[in-house]
Design a protein around this motif. Structure first.
Motif, mmCIF file in Angstrom:
data_model
loop_
_atom_site.group_PDB
_atom_site.id
_atom_site.type_symbol
_atom_site.label_atom_id
_atom_site.label_comp_id
_atom_site.label_asym_id
_atom_site.label_seq_id
_atom_site.Cartn_x
_atom_site.Cartn_y
_atom_site.Cartn_z
ATOM 1 N N PHE A 51 36.193 30.743 40.977
ATOM 2 C CA PHE A 51 35.854 32.123 41.317
ATOM 3 C C PHE A 51 36.648 33.091 40.434
ATOM 4 C CE2 PHE A 51 36.935 35.891 43.921
ATOM 5 C CZ PHE A 51 35.658 36.368 44.181
ATOM 6 N N SER A 52 37.931 32.784 40.225
ATOM 7 C CA SER A 52 38.739 33.695 39.408
ATOM 8 C C SER A 52 38.332 33.610 37.944
ATOM 9 C CB SER A 52 40.234 33.409 39.584
ATOM 10 O OG SER A 52 40.627 32.355 38.753
ATOM 11 N N LEU A 53 37.933 32.408 37.478
ATOM 12 C CA LEU A 53 37.486 32.285 36.082
ATOM 13 C C LEU A 53 36.213 33.088 35.864
ATOM 14 C CD1 LEU A 53 37.902 28.494 35.161
ATOM 15 C CD2 LEU A 53 39.388 30.402 34.549
ATOM 16 N N ILE A 54 35.299 33.024 36.828
ATOM 17 C CA ILE A 54 34.005 33.672 36.655
ATOM 18 C C ILE A 54 34.111 35.182 36.805
ATOM 19 C CG2 ILE A 54 31.679 33.905 37.674
ATOM 20 C CD1 ILE A 54 31.864 30.927 38.405
ATOM 21 N N THR A 55 34.853 35.619 37.814
ATOM 22 C CA THR A 55 34.872 37.054 38.126
ATOM 23 C C THR A 55 36.077 37.780 37.531
ATOM 24 O OG1 THR A 55 36.168 36.721 40.116
ATOM 25 C CG2 THR A 55 33.775 36.621 40.358
ATOM 26 N N GLY A 56 37.106 37.014 37.148
ATOM 27 C CA GLY A 56 38.335 37.646 36.661
ATOM 28 C C GLY A 56 39.143 38.265 37.785
ATOM 29 N N ARG A 57 38.701 38.037 39.023
ATOM 30 C CA ARG A 57 39.422 38.658 40.147
ATOM 31 C C ARG A 57 40.664 37.869 40.510
ATOM 32 N NH1 ARG A 57 34.678 40.279 43.919
ATOM 33 N NH2 ARG A 57 36.158 40.042 45.610
ATOM 34 N N LYS A 58 41.626 38.602 41.017
ATOM 35 C CA LYS A 58 42.921 37.964 41.293
ATOM 36 C C LYS A 58 43.188 37.790 42.793
ATOM 37 C CE LYS A 58 44.294 37.821 36.941
ATOM 38 N NZ LYS A 58 43.427 36.762 36.405
ATOM 39 N N ASN A 59 42.313 38.381 43.630
ATOM 40 C CA ASN A 59 42.582 38.270 45.077
ATOM 41 C C ASN A 59 42.064 36.934 45.613
ATOM 42 O OD1 ASN A 59 39.977 39.090 44.562
ATOM 43 N ND2 ASN A 59 39.739 40.089 46.552
ATOM 44 N N LEU A 60 42.813 35.889 45.321
ATOM 45 C CA LEU A 60 42.363 34.554 45.692
ATOM 46 C C LEU A 60 43.036 34.119 46.990
ATOM 47 C CD1 LEU A 60 42.607 32.863 42.207
ATOM 48 C CD2 LEU A 60 40.679 34.052 43.239
ATOM 49 N N ARG A 61 42.382 33.130 47.650
ATOM 50 C CA ARG A 61 42.999 32.606 48.865
ATOM 51 C C ARG A 61 43.937 31.460 48.486
ATOM 52 N NH1 ARG A 61 38.083 30.904 51.700
ATOM 53 N NH2 ARG A 61 39.316 30.331 53.494
ATOM 54 N N LEU A 62 44.895 31.781 47.645
ATOM 55 C CA LEU A 62 45.892 30.794 47.220
ATOM 56 C C LEU A 62 47.272 31.414 47.394
ATOM 57 C CD1 LEU A 62 44.267 29.608 43.830
ATOM 58 C CD2 LEU A 62 44.126 28.474 46.050
ATOM 59 N N ASN A 63 48.278 30.579 47.662
ATOM 60 C CA ASN A 63 49.624 31.140 47.791
ATOM 61 C C ASN A 63 50.269 31.274 46.407
ATOM 62 O OD1 ASN A 63 50.690 28.641 47.081
ATOM 63 N ND2 ASN A 63 50.946 27.995 49.220
ATOM 64 N N GLU A 64 51.484 31.780 46.385
ATOM 65 C CA GLU A 64 52.108 32.107 45.098
ATOM 66 C C GLU A 64 52.275 30.888 44.206
ATOM 67 O OE1 GLU A 64 55.788 34.411 45.116
ATOM 68 O OE2 GLU A 64 54.831 35.631 46.683
ATOM 69 N N TYR A 65 52.682 29.795 44.847
ATOM 70 C CA TYR A 65 52.894 28.560 44.095
ATOM 71 C C TYR A 65 51.574 28.090 43.459
ATOM 72 C CZ TYR A 65 53.787 23.564 43.370
ATOM 73 O OH TYR A 65 53.879 22.307 42.844
ATOM 74 N N GLU A 66 50.513 28.113 44.267
ATOM 75 C CA GLU A 66 49.210 27.668 43.759
ATOM 76 C C GLU A 66 48.731 28.601 42.642
ATOM 77 O OE1 GLU A 66 47.363 25.848 47.910
ATOM 78 O OE2 GLU A 66 47.476 28.009 47.637
ATOM 79 N N LEU A 67 48.979 29.880 42.831
ATOM 80 C CA LEU A 67 48.562 30.845 41.811
ATOM 81 C C LEU A 67 49.270 30.586 40.490
ATOM 82 C CD1 LEU A 67 48.363 34.200 43.809
ATOM 83 C CD2 LEU A 67 46.472 33.011 42.658
ATOM 84 N N SER A 68 50.580 30.242 40.594
ATOM 85 C CA SER A 68 51.323 30.029 39.357
ATOM 86 C C SER A 68 50.774 28.794 38.628
ATOM 87 C CB SER A 68 52.820 29.888 39.643
ATOM 88 O OG SER A 68 53.077 28.648 40.250
ATOM 89 N N ILE A 69 50.389 27.769 39.387
ATOM 90 C CA ILE A 69 49.802 26.576 38.758
ATOM 91 C C ILE A 69 48.429 26.938 38.169
ATOM 92 C CG2 ILE A 69 48.918 24.254 39.171
ATOM 93 C CD1 ILE A 69 51.787 24.093 39.658
#
Ligand SMILES: [Zn+2]
Length: 383
Positions: free
Chosen positions: A305-323
């Motif tokens: 979803f983030s690759l397609i839309t470029g959006r950053k409001n994902l349902r992931l925590n900080e650790y997952e986001l960093s990965i």
């Protein structure tokens, strides 16, 4: 059950409270929501509120003689009906909810957000064909014909009226013109599986799914789940409190670490390391393997979803986001889609009882190929 034990649901609670306080209670009400949205807890809290002798403005008191029984599901004016399977030593057509009341009370105490699978699993009867049969309908009509024992109202809570087939038509008159002081609450998940003749006779309350925050709060409050873990569970649960509770009750495994470890190992394809990982994963139980794979799917869906839309409001925590951030150089949209399909297939294989060692080895190799861009057959289609 108290209203306050159900997170969120302000709109639904306000509707029920005003209904209960009004001059005329709706005599037949359908609580309809997706699996795990809390429609049964709402119906239970509503029932306790109606019967409570010293209710506050927005909840039952929990202490009066009615509450002492209604909260334990043993009030003589509350009747339950739910899908059952054949009980040992009894004819299938003779088995009714009455035969399973003890089991019903215990599972509701543990998890009032349950679905039919959880219910049958708690009975160790997952493979049985559940239904609400003719005998049950006849008994309901009889029970509701009686006078109330202790309260102003008698209440029928029917969970999953989807399991009523044509015998449900026996209840139509009851639903249309209930005996005096009778309230019928139907608690359902699938509108199109309910007899139309019933649907047209009830008031509908749509129950919305839980938000991630509501589930998080509930897991942290009631199950003592740490915030870092609840973030992960919420992602897998997708608004379904029943799933969230299942996950919370399992040995806490850090799925994100396991997932990233798997990707690393699959990418490197180092045989000894890979063998060790496959053995470890095979030793997990099937449920745990499935939850892990569901977690992987959730992660990749958010990532895609983030690759397609470029959006950053994902349902992931900080650790997952960093990965996820680090992955962008390695995994593009097409590769991520391929991984999602591998995970989907893998879940199907686990459900079909595939040999875990063969399965996880084969999938590790597939994941490695995708990540290293060596997908089988690709050379045939590209110049
Ligand atoms: Zn009370």
């Amino acid at each position: 059950m108290y209203f306050r034990d159900i997170p969120g649901k302000e709109k639904e609670k306000a509707y029920l409270l005003s209904n209960a306080k009004g001059d005329r209670l709706a005599h037949a009400q359908l609580f309809l929501g997706r699996t795990g949205s809390g429609q049964l807890p709402l119906a239970l809290a509503f029932t306790s509120f109606i019967l409570c002798k010293e209710r506050t403005d927005n909840d039952s008191c929990g202490k009066c003689s009615a509450c002492l029984k209604s909260h334990k599901l043993i009030h003589p004016d509350i009747h339950f009906s739910f899908p059952v399977v054949k009980k040992d030593g009894k004819n299938r057509n003779e088995t009714t909810s009455n035969d399973f009341l003890t089991e019903w009370r215990s599972i509701i105490k543990i998890n009032p957000f349950l679905d039919i699978k959880t219910w049958l699993h708690s009975l160790n009867l997952e493979n049985g064909q559940a239904n609400i049969n003719v005998k049950e309908c006849v008994e309901i009509v009889k029970k509701l014909g009686l006078k109330t024992f202790e309260s102003d109202y008698k209440v029928l809570i029917m969970w999953m009226p989807e399991y009523l087939k044509n015998e449900g038509n026996r209840l139509l008159k009851l639903i249309e013109e209930p005996p005096e002081n009778t309230i019928i609450l139907l608690v359902a998940e699938k509108q199109d599986a309910i007899l139309n003749t019933i649907l047209s006779r009830v008031q509908l309350l749509k129950v919305n799914p839980f938000s991630d925050d509501e589930i998080k709060l509930h897991l942290e409050d009631k199950y003592g789940i740490a915030q870092k873990d609840s973030d992960q569970l919420v992602g897998i649960a997708s608004g379904n409190m029943n799933t969230a509770i299942h996950l919370a009750n399992q040995d806490t495994v850090n799925y994100s670490d396991s997932l990233f470890q798997w990707l690393r190992i699959a990418y490197k394809m180092e045989p000894v390391e890979l063998g060790k990982w496959v053995n470890e994963m095979s030793s997990w139980g099937r449920e745990n393997q499935k939850n892990f794979l569901e977690y992987g799917l959730h992660f990749f869906r958010e990532y895609l979803f983030s690759l397609i839309t470029g959006r950053k409001n994902l349902r992931l925590n900080e650790y997952e986001l960093s990965i996820a951030q680090k992955m962008t150089s390695l995994l593009d949209i097409s590769k991520t889609e391929q991984l999602i399909s591998i995970f989907n297939d893998c879940i199907g294989s686990v459900e079909r009882n595939a040999n875990p060692k063969i399965l996880f080895l084969a999938d590790s190799l597939s994941i490695g190929r995708v990540m290293r861009n060596m997908s089988v057959g690709k050379e045939i289609y590209t110049v």
